[in-house]
Design a protein around this motif. Structure first.
Motif, PDB file in Angstrom:
ATOM      1  N   ALA A  57      11.555  12.041  13.285  1.00  0.00           N
ATOM      2  CA  ALA A  57      11.585  13.488  13.069  1.00  0.00           C
ATOM      3  C   ALA A  57      10.523  14.186  13.905  1.00  0.00           C
ATOM      4  O   ALA A  57      10.760  15.258  14.479  1.00  0.00           O
ATOM      5  N   LEU A  58       9.353  13.568  13.992  1.00  0.00           N
ATOM      6  CA  LEU A  58       8.271  14.153  14.783  1.00  0.00           C
ATOM      7  C   LEU A  58       8.652  14.222  16.254  1.00  0.00           C
ATOM      8  O   LEU A  58       8.483  15.260  16.909  1.00  0.00           O
ATOM      9  N   HIS A  59       9.177  13.137  16.782  1.00  0.00           N
ATOM     10  CA  HIS A  59       9.535  13.108  18.190  1.00  0.00           C
ATOM     11  C   HIS A  59      10.679  14.069  18.496  1.00  0.00           C
ATOM     12  O   HIS A  59      10.706  14.675  19.581  1.00  0.00           O
ATOM     13  N   SER A  60      11.600  14.237  17.542  1.00  0.00           N
ATOM     14  CA  SER A  60      12.684  15.213  17.731  1.00  0.00           C
ATOM     15  C   SER A  60      12.120  16.632  17.780  1.00  0.00           C
ATOM     16  O   SER A  60      12.537  17.452  18.605  1.00  0.00           O
ATOM     17  N   ALA A  61      11.151  16.918  16.888  1.00  0.00           N
ATOM     18  CA  ALA A  61      10.544  18.256  16.864  1.00  0.00           C
ATOM     19  C   ALA A  61       9.798  18.532  18.163  1.00  0.00           C
ATOM     20  O   ALA A  61       9.869  19.641  18.715  1.00  0.00           O
ATOM     21  N   LEU A  62       9.088  17.529  18.658  1.00  0.00           N
ATOM     22  CA  LEU A  62       8.362  17.697  19.911  1.00  0.00           C
ATOM     23  C   LEU A  62       9.324  17.859  21.090  1.00  0.00           C
ATOM     24  O   LEU A  62       9.100  18.692  21.984  1.00  0.00           O
ATOM     25  N   ALA A  63      10.388  17.091  21.093  1.00  0.00           N
ATOM     26  CA  ALA A  63      11.362  17.192  22.178  1.00  0.00           C
ATOM     27  C   ALA A  63      11.994  18.576  22.216  1.00  0.00           C
ATOM     28  O   ALA A  63      12.234  19.145  23.291  1.00  0.00           O
ATOM     29  N   GLU A  64      12.275  19.129  21.038  1.00  0.00           N
ATOM     30  CA  GLU A  64      12.870  20.465  20.977  1.00  0.00           C
ATOM     31  C   GLU A  64      11.875  21.536  21.413  1.00  0.00           C
ATOM     32  O   GLU A  64      12.237  22.501  22.087  1.00  0.00           O
ATOM     33  N   ALA A  65      10.604  21.376  21.039  1.00  0.00           N
ATOM     34  CA  ALA A  65       9.586  22.374  21.388  1.00  0.00           C
ATOM     35  C   ALA A  65       9.194  22.309  22.861  1.00  0.00           C
ATOM     36  O   ALA A  65       8.721  23.293  23.423  1.00  0.00           O
ATOM     37  N   ARG A  66       9.343  21.132  23.501  1.00  0.00           N
ATOM     38  CA  ARG A  66       8.981  20.926  24.899  1.00  0.00           C
ATOM     39  C   ARG A  66       7.574  21.452  25.234  1.00  0.00           C
ATOM     40  O   ARG A  66       7.387  22.236  26.155  1.00  0.00           O
ATOM     41  N   PRO A  67       6.563  21.038  24.469  1.00  0.00           N
ATOM     42  CA  PRO A  67       5.224  21.611  24.677  1.00  0.00           C
ATOM     43  C   PRO A  67       4.583  21.140  25.974  1.00  0.00           C
ATOM     44  O   PRO A  67       4.785  20.009  26.415  1.00  0.00           O
ATOM     45  N   GLU A  68       3.813  22.032  26.563  1.00  0.00           N
ATOM     46  CA  GLU A  68       2.958  21.650  27.681  1.00  0.00           C
ATOM     47  C   GLU A  68       1.621  21.123  27.166  1.00  0.00           C
ATOM     48  O   GLU A  68       0.948  20.353  27.848  1.00  0.00           O
ATOM     49  N   ALA A  69       1.245  21.559  25.963  1.00  0.00           N
ATOM     50  CA  ALA A  69       0.013  21.090  25.327  1.00  0.00           C
ATOM     51  C   ALA A  69       0.274  20.827  23.850  1.00  0.00           C
ATOM     52  O   ALA A  69       1.021  21.561  23.199  1.00  0.00           O
ATOM     53  N   VAL A  70      -0.332  19.758  23.329  1.00  0.00           N
ATOM     54  CA  VAL A  70      -0.256  19.412  21.904  1.00  0.00           C
ATOM     55  C   VAL A  70      -1.666  19.436  21.340  1.00  0.00           C
ATOM     56  O   VAL A  70      -2.593  18.897  21.954  1.00  0.00           O
ATOM     57  N   VAL A  71      -1.826  20.069  20.172  1.00  0.00           N
ATOM     58  CA  VAL A  71      -3.124  20.152  19.510  1.00  0.00           C
ATOM     59  C   VAL A  71      -3.046  19.421  18.176  1.00  0.00           C
ATOM     60  O   VAL A  71      -2.193  19.713  17.341  1.00  0.00           O
ATOM     61  N   HIS A  72      -3.953  18.485  17.983  1.00  0.00           N
ATOM     62  CA  HIS A  72      -3.996  17.629  16.788  1.00  0.00           C
ATOM     63  C   HIS A  72      -5.108  18.131  15.869  1.00  0.00           C
ATOM     64  O   HIS A  72      -6.289  17.926  16.137  1.00  0.00           O
ATOM     65  N   GLN A  73      -4.709  18.821  14.776  1.00  0.00           N
ATOM     66  CA  GLN A  73      -5.668  19.329  13.804  1.00  0.00           C
ATOM     67  C   GLN A  73      -5.401  18.764  12.411  1.00  0.00           C
ATOM     68  O   GLN A  73      -5.702  19.406  11.406  1.00  0.00           O
ATOM     69  N   LEU A  74      -4.882  17.553  12.342  1.00  0.00           N
ATOM     70  CA  LEU A  74      -4.499  16.968  11.063  1.00  0.00           C
ATOM     71  C   LEU A  74      -5.671  16.262  10.380  1.00  0.00           C
ATOM     72  O   LEU A  74      -6.291  15.370  10.961  1.00  0.00           O
ATOM     73  N   THR A  75      -5.963  16.680   9.160  1.00  0.00           N
ATOM     74  CA  THR A  75      -6.894  15.965   8.283  1.00  0.00           C
ATOM     75  C   THR A  75      -6.341  16.048   6.870  1.00  0.00           C
ATOM     76  O   THR A  75      -5.444  16.852   6.589  1.00  0.00           O
ATOM     77  N   SER A  76      -6.902  15.244   5.977  1.00  0.00           N
ATOM     78  CA  SER A  76      -6.481  15.270   4.576  1.00  0.00           C
ATOM     79  C   SER A  76      -7.680  14.951   3.696  1.00  0.00           C
ATOM     80  O   SER A  76      -7.785  13.857   3.138  1.00  0.00           O
ATOM     81  N   LEU A  77      -8.594  15.904   3.614  1.00  0.00           N
ATOM     82  CA  LEU A  77      -9.803  15.712   2.815  1.00  0.00           C
ATOM     83  C   LEU A  77      -9.658  16.433   1.480  1.00  0.00           C
ATOM     84  O   LEU A  77      -8.986  17.463   1.385  1.00  0.00           O
ATOM     85  N   PRO A  78     -10.298  15.925   0.438  1.00  0.00           N
ATOM     86  CA  PRO A  78     -10.177  16.552  -0.888  1.00  0.00           C
ATOM     87  C   PRO A  78     -10.924  17.873  -0.959  1.00  0.00           C
ATOM     88  O   PRO A  78     -11.783  18.173  -0.113  1.00  0.00           O
ATOM     89  N   ASP A  79     -10.606  18.666  -1.980  1.00  0.00           N
ATOM     90  CA  ASP A  79     -11.295  19.935  -2.188  1.00  0.00           C
ATOM     91  C   ASP A  79     -12.774  19.726  -2.501  1.00  0.00           C
ATOM     92  O   ASP A  79     -13.595  20.592  -2.236  1.00  0.00           O
ATOM     93  N   ARG A  80     -13.098  18.578  -3.091  1.00  0.00           N
ATOM     94  CA  ARG A  80     -14.490  18.228  -3.380  1.00  0.00           C
ATOM     95  C   ARG A  80     -14.770  16.857  -2.777  1.00  0.00           C
ATOM     96  O   ARG A  80     -14.075  15.892  -3.064  1.00  0.00           O
ATOM     97  N   MET A  81     -15.801  16.775  -1.971  1.00  0.00           N
ATOM     98  CA  MET A  81     -16.163  15.519  -1.316  1.00  0.00           C
ATOM     99  C   MET A  81     -17.024  14.666  -2.248  1.00  0.00           C
ATOM    100  O   MET A  81     -18.099  15.096  -2.674  1.00  0.00           O
TER     101      MET A  81
END
Length: 321
Positions: A57-81
């Motif tokens: 699904a990710l690769h299909s989304a990227l193929a459709e968007a045809r980006p020249e640049a990809v930005v990776h801002q993925l994190t998954s931290l809790p509300d309280r550390m």
């Protein structure tokens, strides 16, 4: 430029998408829920609801968007550390390893030429010079759970910088403050400082480098548009010790002056990593990012930034009436 932002609805993703759109870029923002996708659309971007671990699904989304640049801002931290939890970084570690591989592979297949990835500026060894540059190595190891985090950083940064056929840039952000962060209105650290539960540990000599999320977003836009591949510290101009910034945060939050606790007690209650940060952390220089990305933080110091940010958030908060 066509830009694909993974993590488009997070604390930095929201201002980033808005700034990219305002700059004339054609933006596709990825998030994991339809509810959060609405934030992306309101900013004027296309939204895709995709899990980064669903490669097809990710690769299909990227193929459709045809980006020249990809930005990776993925994190998954809790509300309280909770620095005593062995699983504190587990979800984010997976995003930074498997998630990064999936994004890189998809970006390459979609023909992207540039890949900008989030990292952190507070993983430098607690020794040597007080303010580190990108030439300094990050930690080789650390006490758990931070140890697993720094091992993952090595893997993620190496993958991005060594990716074939793509210009890889790693942005080592300082501690985020502003809307949607732990240092923002509603964040656990602001709540704790108001309850006098954010003390100064020992002499409080650990040096912290902060960055407002809007400034981090501006630096990320700059990295999308220009700059050579490599590593950049994205911090404000004012690395500062805990014994200065905690009282300033308390004042900005309208709280009483913070307490002070001994190092042994902090280790017992909050864990060894928190005690190390409080007493030995090193700051990070932003000179390379300013010089090579042509970027300047609009909030050059947390000394005014904390108060301005909390005041603005309080003004913008919806009334309970």
């Amino acid at each position: 430029m066509r830009v694909f932002v993974a993590g488009a609805s997070g604390a930095i993703g929201r201002p980033l998408v808005a700034k990219l759109v305002a700059g004339g870029h054609e933006v596709t923002g990825m998030t994991r829920s339809e509810a959060k996708a609405e934030y992306v659309r309101r900013a004027g971007a296309q939204a895709v609801v995709v899990d980064v671990f669903d490669r097809d699904a990710l690769h299909s989304a990227l193929a459709e968007a045809r980006p020249e640049a990809v930005v990776h801002q993925l994190t998954s931290l809790p509300d309280r550390m909770n620095f005593r939890s062995p699983d504190l970084y587990a979800a984010t570690n997976r995003l930074r390893t498997e998630g990064t591989r999936n994004l890189l592979d998809g970006a390459r297949a979609a023909g992207a030429r540039r890949f900008v990835s989030q990292s952190i500026a507070f993983a430098y060894p607690s020794e040597g010079v007080l303010v580190k540059t990108e030439e300094d190595p990050i930690l080789a190891d650390a006490a758990e759970p931070f140890g697993s985090g720094v091992r993952t950083l090595h893997e993620m940064e190496s993958a991005v910088l060594g990716a074939d056929g793509i210009e890889g840039l790693v942005l080592r952000y300082g501690f985020f403050y502003g809307p949607g962060t732990h240092y923002g209105e509603g964040g656990y650290l602001v709540k704790d400082v108001r309850r006098r539960r954010l003390p100064i540990v020992g002499r409080g000599t650990g040096l912290f480098s902060f960055i407002h999320v809007d400034d981090a977003a501006d630096a990320t836009v700059a990295a999308v548009e220009r700059g050579a591949p490599g590593v950049y510290n994205v911090t404000d101009d004012d690395p500062a010790p805990m014994n200065e910034w905690v009282p300033a945060l308390a004042e900005a939050a309208g709280a009483k002056r913070p307490l002070r606790v001994p190092v042994w007690l902090a280790r017992l209650v909050a864990g060894g990593q928190m005690a190390t940060f409080a007493t030995q952390l090193r700051g990070a220089s932003n000179e390379k990012a300013k010089r090579e990305l042509g970027w300047e933080p609009a909030h050059p110091s947390w000394r005014t930034g904390f108060a301005e940010s909390l005041s603005a958030e309080s003004t913008e908060a919806p009334s309970d009436a």
